[in-house]
Design a protein around this motif. Structure first.
Motif, mmCIF file in Angstrom:
data_model
loop_
_atom_site.group_PDB
_atom_site.id
_atom_site.type_symbol
_atom_site.label_atom_id
_atom_site.label_comp_id
_atom_site.label_asym_id
_atom_site.label_seq_id
_atom_site.Cartn_x
_atom_site.Cartn_y
_atom_site.Cartn_z
ATOM 1 N N PHE A 142 0.858 -1.184 0.000
ATOM 2 C CA PHE A 142 0.000 0.000 0.000
ATOM 3 C C PHE A 142 0.902 1.245 0.000
ATOM 4 O O PHE A 142 0.663 2.213 -0.732
ATOM 5 C CB PHE A 142 -0.875 -0.060 1.256
ATOM 6 C CG PHE A 142 -1.749 1.131 1.486
ATOM 7 C CD1 PHE A 142 -2.797 1.418 0.638
ATOM 8 C CD2 PHE A 142 -1.534 1.968 2.581
ATOM 9 C CE1 PHE A 142 -3.623 2.517 0.864
ATOM 10 C CE2 PHE A 142 -2.350 3.054 2.817
ATOM 11 C CZ PHE A 142 -3.399 3.329 1.955
ATOM 12 N N CYS A 143 1.970 1.168 0.796
ATOM 13 C CA CYS A 143 2.952 2.255 0.871
ATOM 14 C C CYS A 143 3.568 2.497 -0.511
ATOM 15 O O CYS A 143 3.678 3.638 -0.966
ATOM 16 C CB CYS A 143 4.027 1.878 1.891
ATOM 17 S SG CYS A 143 5.110 3.222 2.339
ATOM 18 N N GLU A 144 3.924 1.404 -1.192
ATOM 19 C CA GLU A 144 4.474 1.539 -2.554
ATOM 20 C C GLU A 144 3.479 2.296 -3.450
ATOM 21 O O GLU A 144 3.857 3.194 -4.195
ATOM 22 C CB GLU A 144 4.752 0.155 -3.154
ATOM 23 C CG GLU A 144 5.155 0.247 -4.615
ATOM 24 C CD GLU A 144 5.401 -1.104 -5.284
ATOM 25 O OE1 GLU A 144 5.365 -2.149 -4.602
ATOM 26 O OE2 GLU A 144 5.642 -1.093 -6.510
ATOM 27 N N GLY A 145 2.203 1.916 -3.353
ATOM 28 C CA GLY A 145 1.186 2.568 -4.179
ATOM 29 C C GLY A 145 1.119 4.068 -3.903
ATOM 30 O O GLY A 145 1.069 4.877 -4.830
ATOM 31 N N LEU A 146 1.138 4.440 -2.602
ATOM 32 C CA LEU A 146 1.094 5.869 -2.260
ATOM 33 C C LEU A 146 2.295 6.599 -2.858
ATOM 34 O O LEU A 146 2.176 7.715 -3.368
ATOM 35 C CB LEU A 146 1.074 6.048 -0.736
ATOM 36 C CG LEU A 146 -0.264 5.764 -0.046
ATOM 37 C CD1 LEU A 146 -0.076 5.637 1.466
ATOM 38 C CD2 LEU A 146 -1.271 6.876 -0.348
ATOM 39 N N ILE A 147 3.466 5.948 -2.823
ATOM 40 C CA ILE A 147 4.677 6.589 -3.360
ATOM 41 C C ILE A 147 4.546 6.758 -4.880
ATOM 42 O O ILE A 147 4.925 7.797 -5.437
ATOM 43 C CB ILE A 147 5.943 5.776 -2.984
ATOM 44 C CG1 ILE A 147 6.101 5.705 -1.464
ATOM 45 C CG2 ILE A 147 7.187 6.399 -3.619
ATOM 46 C CD1 ILE A 147 7.152 4.707 -0.982
ATOM 47 N N LEU A 148 3.967 5.751 -5.547
ATOM 48 C CA LEU A 148 3.779 5.866 -7.000
ATOM 49 C C LEU A 148 2.785 6.990 -7.325
ATOM 50 O O LEU A 148 2.962 7.737 -8.292
ATOM 51 C CB LEU A 148 3.298 4.528 -7.579
ATOM 52 C CG LEU A 148 4.327 3.389 -7.530
ATOM 53 C CD1 LEU A 148 3.682 2.062 -7.930
ATOM 54 C CD2 LEU A 148 5.540 3.679 -8.428
ATOM 55 N N GLY A 149 1.750 7.107 -6.485
ATOM 56 C CA GLY A 149 0.778 8.188 -6.678
ATOM 57 C C GLY A 149 1.424 9.553 -6.470
ATOM 58 O O GLY A 149 1.163 10.509 -7.208
ATOM 59 N N LEU A 150 2.299 9.627 -5.468
ATOM 60 C CA LEU A 150 3.041 10.867 -5.203
ATOM 61 C C LEU A 150 3.911 11.230 -6.414
ATOM 62 O O LEU A 150 3.923 12.388 -6.862
ATOM 63 C CB LEU A 150 3.903 10.672 -3.945
ATOM 64 C CG LEU A 150 5.083 11.603 -3.723
ATOM 65 C CD1 LEU A 150 4.601 13.046 -3.522
ATOM 66 C CD2 LEU A 150 5.895 11.177 -2.486
ATOM 67 N N ALA A 151 4.618 10.242 -6.951
ATOM 68 C CA ALA A 151 5.519 10.502 -8.086
ATOM 69 C C ALA A 151 4.735 11.026 -9.292
ATOM 70 O O ALA A 151 5.167 11.964 -9.970
ATOM 71 C CB ALA A 151 6.281 9.227 -8.455
ATOM 72 N N GLU A 152 3.560 10.423 -9.518
ATOM 73 C CA GLU A 152 2.703 10.884 -10.617
ATOM 74 C C GLU A 152 2.320 12.338 -10.379
ATOM 75 O O GLU A 152 2.351 13.161 -11.282
ATOM 76 C CB GLU A 152 1.397 10.081 -10.575
ATOM 77 C CG GLU A 152 1.211 9.096 -11.707
ATOM 78 C CD GLU A 152 0.010 8.191 -11.401
ATOM 79 O OE1 GLU A 152 0.198 6.985 -11.495
ATOM 80 O OE2 GLU A 152 -1.085 8.696 -11.020
ATOM 81 N N THR A 159 11.119 4.150 -9.692
ATOM 82 C CA THR A 159 10.788 2.741 -9.482
ATOM 83 C C THR A 159 10.843 2.494 -7.970
ATOM 84 O O THR A 159 11.591 3.171 -7.251
ATOM 85 C CB THR A 159 11.782 1.789 -10.181
ATOM 86 O OG1 THR A 159 13.091 2.069 -9.692
ATOM 87 C CG2 THR A 159 11.751 1.954 -11.692
ATOM 88 N N VAL A 160 10.045 1.537 -7.523
ATOM 89 C CA VAL A 160 10.021 1.188 -6.101
ATOM 90 C C VAL A 160 10.388 -0.296 -5.989
ATOM 91 O O VAL A 160 9.821 -1.132 -6.683
ATOM 92 C CB VAL A 160 8.614 1.439 -5.501
ATOM 93 C CG1 VAL A 160 8.569 1.011 -4.035
ATOM 94 C CG2 VAL A 160 8.215 2.906 -5.640
ATOM 95 N N THR A 161 11.357 -0.584 -5.115
ATOM 96 C CA THR A 161 11.793 -1.976 -4.925
ATOM 97 C C THR A 161 11.675 -2.330 -3.448
ATOM 98 O O THR A 161 12.052 -1.531 -2.581
ATOM 99 C CB THR A 161 13.294 -2.116 -5.324
ATOM 100 O OG1 THR A 161 13.482 -1.477 -6.585
ATOM 101 C CG2 THR A 161 13.712 -3.577 -5.433
ATOM 102 N N HIS A 162 11.158 -3.534 -3.187
ATOM 103 C CA HIS A 162 11.097 -4.010 -1.798
ATOM 104 C C HIS A 162 12.375 -4.810 -1.548
ATOM 105 O O HIS A 162 12.451 -5.982 -1.898
ATOM 106 C CB HIS A 162 9.832 -4.848 -1.574
ATOM 107 C CG HIS A 162 8.592 -4.035 -1.760
ATOM 108 N ND1 HIS A 162 7.943 -3.421 -0.709
ATOM 109 C CD2 HIS A 162 7.920 -3.671 -2.880
ATOM 110 C CE1 HIS A 162 6.913 -2.724 -1.173
ATOM 111 N NE2 HIS A 162 6.872 -2.864 -2.486
#
Ligand code: HEM
Length: 180
Positions: A142-152, A159-162
């Motif tokens: 979910f955190c990754e998704g928020l970060i992708l939304g922020l980047a947009e 890119t986000v990597t776990h």
């Protein structure tokens, strides 16, 4: 979890798949609240996970993918209610630090019952930021998704990597964000 997140999940599902989909999710889950949510209330975390599970079954999405997609959609909605002063950030790394140092701190002051994740920043260069995500909820996708939304939102390509993931046997979750 605060009601705002449930209210927004309802909106996300209706906008993405329609009202009938939300109704069939409610029919498929046994929610103590009955699926009637208001922003200011707090609901059992199990309800969010039950709804995410139902989405992933009905839409053939992995639950992590469902959390990520919702997080990506949700960012602009949370941004709209963020405390004044944080809207000056137009960079993913600066904003993520502000989430930990300002935004979530203010959210906690206003709603002492919230449980917010902790970010421990481990390393930062011009193009990469690595941090540990800590929360008993383990919502790192979910955190990754928020970060992708922020980047947009700030128009940066990332890119986000776990690097480490508690769902995959690691003892902690470490996320790395790279600017492309
Ligand atoms: C990219 C930016 C952000 C990231 C990465 C982030 C991260 C997260 C995550 C991962 C959660 C889920 C709870 C958990 O992990 O335990 C969460 C919850 C939450 N966040 Fe943020 N957040 C961001 C921006 C914001 C903004 C702008 C606001 C605006 C006020 C906000 C307010 C909240 C609230 C109200 C919750 C629910 C907490 C609860 O119900 O206990 N976040 N955040």
């Amino acid at each position: 979890m605060k009601g705002i997140v449930f209210v927004k999940l309802n909106e996300f599902v209706e906008q993405t798949w329609g009202l009938a989909c939300w109704e069939s999710l409610l029919a498929a889950t046994d929610l103590p609240s009955g699926g009637i949510y208001t922003s200011v209330m707090t609901y059992d975390d199990n309800e969010i996970f039950a709804l995410i599970d139902a989405i992933s079954k009905q839409k053939s999405l992995h639950p992590f993918e469902a959390q990520k997609t919702f997080g990506q959609w949700l960012f602009k909605e949370l941004y709209a209610i963020a405390p004044a002063g944080v809207h000056q950030f137009n960079d993913v790394f600066g904003f993520l630090r502000a989430v930990q140092d300002v935004i979530h701190v203010e959210v906690k002051k206003l709603n002492p019952d919230v449980l917010l994740p902790e970010f421990e920043f481990l390393e930062e260069t011009d193009t990469a930021l690595t941090f540990e995500y800590r929360s008993p909820r383990k919502m790192n996708y979910f955190c990754e998704g928020l970060i992708l939304g922020l980047a947009e939102y700030v128009d940066q390509t990332i890119t986000v990597t776990h690097l480490l993931c508690e769902h995959k046997g690691d003892k902690k979750s470490v996320i790395r964000v790279d600017k492309c």
